[in-house]
Scaffold this active site. Structure first.
Site, PDB file in Angstrom:
ATOM      1  NE  ARG A 153      -3.773  -2.227   2.434  1.00 31.40           N
ATOM      2  CZ  ARG A 153      -3.534  -3.449   2.914  1.00 31.40           C
ATOM      3  NH1 ARG A 153      -2.351  -3.718   3.466  1.00 31.40           N
ATOM      4  NH2 ARG A 153      -4.449  -4.392   2.849  1.00 31.40           N
TER       5      ARG A 153
ATOM      6  CG  HIS B 287      -4.227   1.547  -3.480  1.00 36.92           C
ATOM      7  ND1 HIS B 287      -4.698   0.298  -3.823  1.00 36.92           N
ATOM      8  CD2 HIS B 287      -4.322   1.618  -2.143  1.00 36.92           C
ATOM      9  CE1 HIS B 287      -5.070  -0.345  -2.736  1.00 36.92           C
ATOM     10  NE2 HIS B 287      -4.845   0.417  -1.696  1.00 36.92           N
TER      11      HIS B 287
ATOM     12  NE  ARG C   8      -2.713  -2.950  -2.012  1.00 41.01           N
ATOM     13  CZ  ARG C   8      -2.348  -3.946  -1.210  1.00 41.01           C
ATOM     14  NH1 ARG C   8      -1.053  -4.220  -1.041  1.00 41.01           N
ATOM     15  NH2 ARG C   8      -3.234  -4.692  -0.569  1.00 41.01           N
TER      16      ARG C   8
ATOM     17  CG  HIS D 299      -6.286  -8.421   0.257  1.00 37.85           C
ATOM     18  ND1 HIS D 299      -6.593  -8.630  -1.073  1.00 37.85           N
ATOM     19  CD2 HIS D 299      -6.001  -7.101   0.364  1.00 37.85           C
ATOM     20  CE1 HIS D 299      -6.504  -7.479  -1.733  1.00 37.85           C
ATOM     21  NE2 HIS D 299      -6.145  -6.547  -0.884  1.00 37.85           N
TER      22      HIS D 299
ATOM     23  CE1 TYR E  51       1.064 -18.141  17.326  1.00 39.71           C
ATOM     24  CE2 TYR E  51      -1.257 -17.510  17.327  1.00 39.71           C
ATOM     25  CZ  TYR E  51      -0.079 -17.789  18.019  1.00 39.71           C
ATOM     26  OH  TYR E  51      -0.063 -17.703  19.382  1.00 39.71           O
TER      27      TYR E  51
END
Length: 396
Positions: A242, A332, A335, A358, A368
């Site tokens: 980002r 942006h 992406r 995401h 984790y």
């Protein structure tokens, strides 16, 4: 004998306080310094009490008698006017704590820890610019759905339909917080469903046609503006993070030996650590950049102060300087470029989504999962860098 206004006005101070009596328990205390205080003596539940009714001449004789009569009506009903006054004062103080602005800022403060810095600033800006000016001092429980709709329609009227919907969503979260904390009886934003014009989904402009991507890469290589902006733009398509994450990149986050950039959770939208595998092309760019900014904190420092990073607006301005409009390309948009082309090339969607950060909204699981598919992502990121190099070289 009842008092007259003339008698009160002409009463002179003495060495000690003294009283001038009216009727029904009302009297004036004249102090040694000339002050004149209205008091009402009354009995309730067998106890004698005093009630302050103001000072003369701010409170006239007529007004003092009206206050006395109101108090005596309460006493006749068994209500202590002094206790009622304290209750009203407490209620007024409680209302001051329940105005929209105070509750909203309280909600923002509680949510800030789970937001990225940019999101916190954006939400507060919506509130301060578009909502607070109209209902900031209103007690939340007194605000009606039509009144809130009027505020939202002001945003809608200037063409910012998307912002109006996001502001409504934010207000809904504030109302639900107010309900949970006992300030309102319900969420009034539920009554506004369908009241605003439909918002078009907010898509970031992006170049995804391979030939056009190659042209963009060559254009960025030839960028003639601020050197640091050139480095940031060149690196952007290879890491596709980002804009805020790129802008705030710090040298301590990069491991050249391990070939990875580990972005701290505090900087990430989903508040989880994010690993960006570094292709050899990115390592080369970083080594080229290091002599310029390697002794400082940020990879891309501001031209005004090394202690601050370059702004996201500076990156966007770099694209505009190259001739790309907001309808063609955004920072942006790198992406979307990566997501589209990697999916078209058949890469596993889960690898792509993880690399785009995401992440899981389940905070425990997300803690984790930042290294999930890491070996596969390393290979994917190197393939992606090689593919970008190929597109850069193709001029037909």
């Amino acid at each position: 004998m009842p008092l007259s206004d003339t008698a009160i006005r002409n009463a002179k101070p003495k060495s000690k306080p003294y009283k001038l009596y009216d009727s029904g328990g009302l009297f004036v205390i004249v102090t040694p310094v000339g002050g004149k205080w209205w008091r009402l003596k009354y009995r309730i539940e067998g106890k004698e009490k005093l009630l302050s009714l103001g000072t003369y001449p701010e409170t006239s004789l007529k007004e003092a008698r009206e206050k006395r009569d109101e108090a005596r009506k309460l006493i006749a009903q068994g209500i202590d006017p002094s206790v009622q006054r304290q209750a009203k004062k407490a209620a007024a103080q409680a209302e001051e704590k329940n105005t929209f602005e105070i509750v909203a800022r309280e909600w923002v403060a509680k949510r800030r820890g789970s937001w990225s810095e940019s999101r916190g600033k954006r939400v507060l800006a919506w509130l301060e610019n578009d909502i607070f000016p109209f209902i900031r001092g209103r007690v939340m429980a007194s605000i009606t759905a039509p009144e809130l709709l009027d505020v939202l329609r002001r945003i809608e009227a200037r063409g910012a339909v998307y912002v109006a919907h996001r502001a409504k969503q934010t207000c809904g979260q504030i109302w639900r917080y107010a309900f949970a904390t006992g300030r309102v009886e319900r969420d009034i934003t539920a009554d506004l469903k369908g009241a605003l014009a439909p918002a078009k989904s907010k898509n970031f402009a992006s170049i995804t046609e391979p030939k056009a991507v190659g042209i963009l890469l060559r254009d960025m290589d030839a960028y003639g503006g601020y050197l640091i902006v050139r480095f940031a733009l060149r690196m952007a398509p290879y890491v596709f993070v980002r804009p805020g994450e790129l802008q705030q990149a710090e040298w301590t986050e990069f491991n050249f030996e391990g070939k990875e950039w580990r972005i701290p959770a505090a900087k990430m939208k989903m508040k989880q650590v994010h690993i960006v595998p570094l292709a050899r092309q990115v390592i080369s760019m970083l080594q080229e950049l290091q002599p310029y900014t390697g002794n400082g904190r940020f990879l891309f420092p501001s031209p005004r102060a090394n202690s601050a990073p370059i702004t996201k607006e500076a990156l966007l301005a770099g694209l505009r300087r190259l001739g790309y409009t907001k309808e063609q390309m955004t920072v942006h948009g790198f992406r979307s470029m990566a997501s589209t082309l990697l999916n078209e090339k058949g890469f596993n969607r889960d690898w792509i989504e993880r690399q785009l950060a995401h992440g899981d909204r389940d905070g425990v699981r997300a803690a984790y999962n930042y290294a999930e598919y890491l070996p596969e992502r390393r290979k994917m990121m190197q393939w992606w860098a090689d593919y970008l190099d190929e597109l850069r070289k193709k001029k037909e």
